[in-house]
Design a protein around this motif. Structure first.
Motif, PDB file in Angstrom:
ATOM      1  N   GLU A 128       0.918  -1.035  -0.261  1.00  0.00           N
ATOM      2  CA  GLU A 128       0.134  -0.157  -0.341  1.00  0.00           C
ATOM      3  C   GLU A 128       0.876   1.355  -0.335  1.00  0.00           C
ATOM      4  O   GLU A 128       0.491   2.979  -0.312  1.00  0.00           O
ATOM      5  CB  GLU A 128      -1.031   0.039   0.765  1.00  0.00           C
ATOM      6  CG  GLU A 128      -1.997  -1.361   1.132  1.00  0.00           C
ATOM      7  CD  GLU A 128      -2.976  -1.262   1.884  1.00  0.00           C
ATOM      8  OE1 GLU A 128      -2.897  -0.302   3.444  1.00  0.00           O
ATOM      9  OE2 GLU A 128      -3.672  -1.980   2.548  1.00  0.00           O
ATOM     10  N   GLY A 129       1.880   1.082   0.523  1.00  0.00           N
ATOM     11  CA  GLY A 129       2.792   1.972   0.920  1.00  0.00           C
ATOM     12  C   GLY A 129       3.712   2.318  -0.273  1.00  0.00           C
ATOM     13  O   GLY A 129       4.159   1.627  -1.484  1.00  0.00           O
ATOM     14  N   ALA A 130       5.280   3.229  -0.156  1.00  0.00           N
ATOM     15  CA  ALA A 130       6.549   3.559  -1.332  1.00  0.00           C
ATOM     16  C   ALA A 130       7.350   1.827  -1.220  1.00  0.00           C
ATOM     17  O   ALA A 130       7.327   1.511  -2.291  1.00  0.00           O
ATOM     18  CB  ALA A 130       6.831   4.375  -0.661  1.00  0.00           C
ATOM     19  N   ASP A 138      12.100   1.538  15.120  1.00  0.00           N
ATOM     20  CA  ASP A 138      11.771   3.110  14.559  1.00  0.00           C
ATOM     21  C   ASP A 138      12.310   3.815  13.580  1.00  0.00           C
ATOM     22  O   ASP A 138      13.825   3.947  14.210  1.00  0.00           O
ATOM     23  CB  ASP A 138      11.965   4.195  15.679  1.00  0.00           C
ATOM     24  CG  ASP A 138      11.328   5.575  16.213  1.00  0.00           C
ATOM     25  OD1 ASP A 138      10.519   5.240  14.850  1.00  0.00           O
ATOM     26  OD2 ASP A 138      11.290   5.894  16.817  1.00  0.00           O
ATOM     27  N   GLY A 139      12.190   4.183  12.760  1.00  0.00           N
ATOM     28  CA  GLY A 139      13.239   4.138  11.553  1.00  0.00           C
ATOM     29  C   GLY A 139      12.739   6.170  11.295  1.00  0.00           C
ATOM     30  O   GLY A 139      13.955   6.360  10.890  1.00  0.00           O
ATOM     31  N   ASN A 140      11.772   6.384  12.194  1.00  0.00           N
ATOM     32  CA  ASN A 140      11.781   8.085  11.504  1.00  0.00           C
ATOM     33  C   ASN A 140      11.781   9.339  12.936  1.00  0.00           C
ATOM     34  O   ASN A 140      11.473  10.468  12.991  1.00  0.00           O
ATOM     35  CB  ASN A 140      10.675   8.677  10.714  1.00  0.00           C
ATOM     36  CG  ASN A 140       9.337   7.920  11.511  1.00  0.00           C
ATOM     37  OD1 ASN A 140       9.203   7.398  12.470  1.00  0.00           O
ATOM     38  ND2 ASN A 140       7.935   7.369  11.030  1.00  0.00           N
ATOM     39  N   LEU A 142       3.882  -0.745   9.527  1.00  0.00           N
ATOM     40  CA  LEU A 142       3.109  -0.815   7.814  1.00  0.00           C
ATOM     41  C   LEU A 142       3.220   1.245   7.598  1.00  0.00           C
ATOM     42  O   LEU A 142       3.108   1.454   6.236  1.00  0.00           O
ATOM     43  CB  LEU A 142       1.279  -0.242   8.033  1.00  0.00           C
ATOM     44  CG  LEU A 142       0.446  -1.510   8.330  1.00  0.00           C
ATOM     45  CD1 LEU A 142      -0.775  -1.029   9.017  1.00  0.00           C
ATOM     46  CD2 LEU A 142       0.705  -2.527   7.406  1.00  0.00           C
ATOM     47  N   ASP A 143       4.354   1.484   8.490  1.00  0.00           N
ATOM     48  CA  ASP A 143       4.876   2.936   7.906  1.00  0.00           C
ATOM     49  C   ASP A 143       6.705   2.597   7.412  1.00  0.00           C
ATOM     50  O   ASP A 143       6.984   1.758   7.608  1.00  0.00           O
ATOM     51  CB  ASP A 143       5.479   3.977   9.239  1.00  0.00           C
ATOM     52  CG  ASP A 143       6.345   5.217   9.472  1.00  0.00           C
ATOM     53  OD1 ASP A 143       7.383   4.805   8.573  1.00  0.00           O
ATOM     54  OD2 ASP A 143       5.861   6.179   8.822  1.00  0.00           O
TER      55      ASP A 143
END
Length: 326
Positions: free
Chosen positions: A72-74, A109-111, A119-120
């Motif tokens: 769904e994402g990039a 946590d990547g951001n 899903l991020d």
């Protein structure tokens, strides 16, 4: 009649904008992906083209298998709930990095927002990059990391092939295709996939036959890497090319190969790889048992196995695409 003319005029006016909008969206998607690859290349020192290759491989799996959710994402990399949160974690969709770690999950946590969301896009890509980095950032260690993760030689070959293509061209925008023979050549073809074949035993025809004269150039239809080259008892002189969609393109019954074509070589759409012939059905050099033609087959790898699918619709689409470009 007047209404038809009006409709045609309207379509001729709006259709370029529709195509342009679609192209713009795809360009923005590639730009976003490259931003993410470059960001985590800087953080983890994993070259962007390795991250792009893993992402592309996994995206293809999700489109070719029913047991995986569609992306769904990039980013197309997929972690199951159990992998991400930990197999014994009572919270299947846990986003807390601390509890995920306690239960043996891989999610990170990547951001920097304090959550690890599977899903991020940034969290997912960072998690994969961190896993690879734990083995090392050079080619040999990355290869070991991929083996430990996927434990399938074919998968490693596909990912490293994707990597070479991305590294060679330096871009993600590699969607162009070409028809297997020059459009202006005297050729003909129809949908023959699934037809009965008797040579070498009863079986179905796994491809489309494109009839043309001896020596008509045969071209790569896609960006890819030459996976095989040589003689096959049934296919004669043949070449196999693997593209970025985990698809294997099989060119058989060639009259010969283009000069310089070798296994491992990177090709691009329209590049001449050989010529039409009638080789096959015997020892090396056997030819002339049937009219000259190119047998063109396509096979999809889904991470477990590989199967043939009908190339005819793709051939029609690639011919239209090439005509439109001209």
């Amino acid at each position: 009649m007047k209404r038809l003319i009006v409709l045609l005029l309207v379509f001729s006016i709006i259709s370029p904008s529709i195509v342009s909008a679609s192209s713009d969206e795809q360009a923005k998607l590639y730009e976003r992906r490259m931003e993410l690859y470059k960001k985590f290349e800087t953080i983890t020192h994993i070259p962007w083209y390795y991250l792009a290759a893993i992402d592309q491989y996994e995206r293809n799996l999700r489109y070719s298998r029913k047991d995986l959710p569609k992306p769904e994402g990039a980013i197309g990399i997929h972690f199951s709930k159990e992998e991400w949160s930990g197999p014994l974690n009572p919270v299947q969709e846990d986003t807390s990095p601390s509890t995920i770690s306690i239960f043996g999950g891989v999610g990170q946590d990547g951001n920097g927002d304090g959550t690890a969301n599977r899903l991020d896009d940034e969290d997912v890509l960072y998690t994969m990059a961190q896993y690879i980095q734990s083995y090392g950032t050079d080619h040999d260690n990355i290869k070991i990391a991929l083996w430990d993760y996927y434990q399938r030689d074919k998968t490693i070959d596909l990912i490293l092939g994707h990597m070479k293509i991305y590294k060679h061209f330096g871009t993600l925008d590699l969607d162009k295709h070409a028809f297997p023979v020059p459009l202006r050549s005297n050729h003909s073809y129809k949908n023959t996939w699934g037809d009965r074949r008797g040579w070498g035993g009863l079986r179905i025809h796994e491809g489309t036959d494109i009839f043309a004269g001896y020596g008509v150039p045969v071209r790569a239809t896609t960006y890819g890497i030459v996976e095989i080259k040589g003689w096959n008892r049934f296919g004669g002189w043949r070449i196999g090319i693997r593209d970025l969609n985990n698809t294997y393109h099989y060119y058989a019954h060639l009259n010969g190969f283009a000069k310089g074509i070798e296994v491992g070589q990177i090709v691009e759409p329209g590049m001449i790889i050989g010529s039409v012939g009638s080789s096959g059905y015997g020892p090396p050099g056997t030819a002339g048992k049937f009219p000259p033609h190119l047998h063109y087959g396509m096979y999809k790898d889904n991470g477990y196995s590989e199967w043939s699918f009908d190339p005819y619709p793709h051939l029609r689409a690639w011919a239209r695409e090439e005509r439109n470009r001209k």
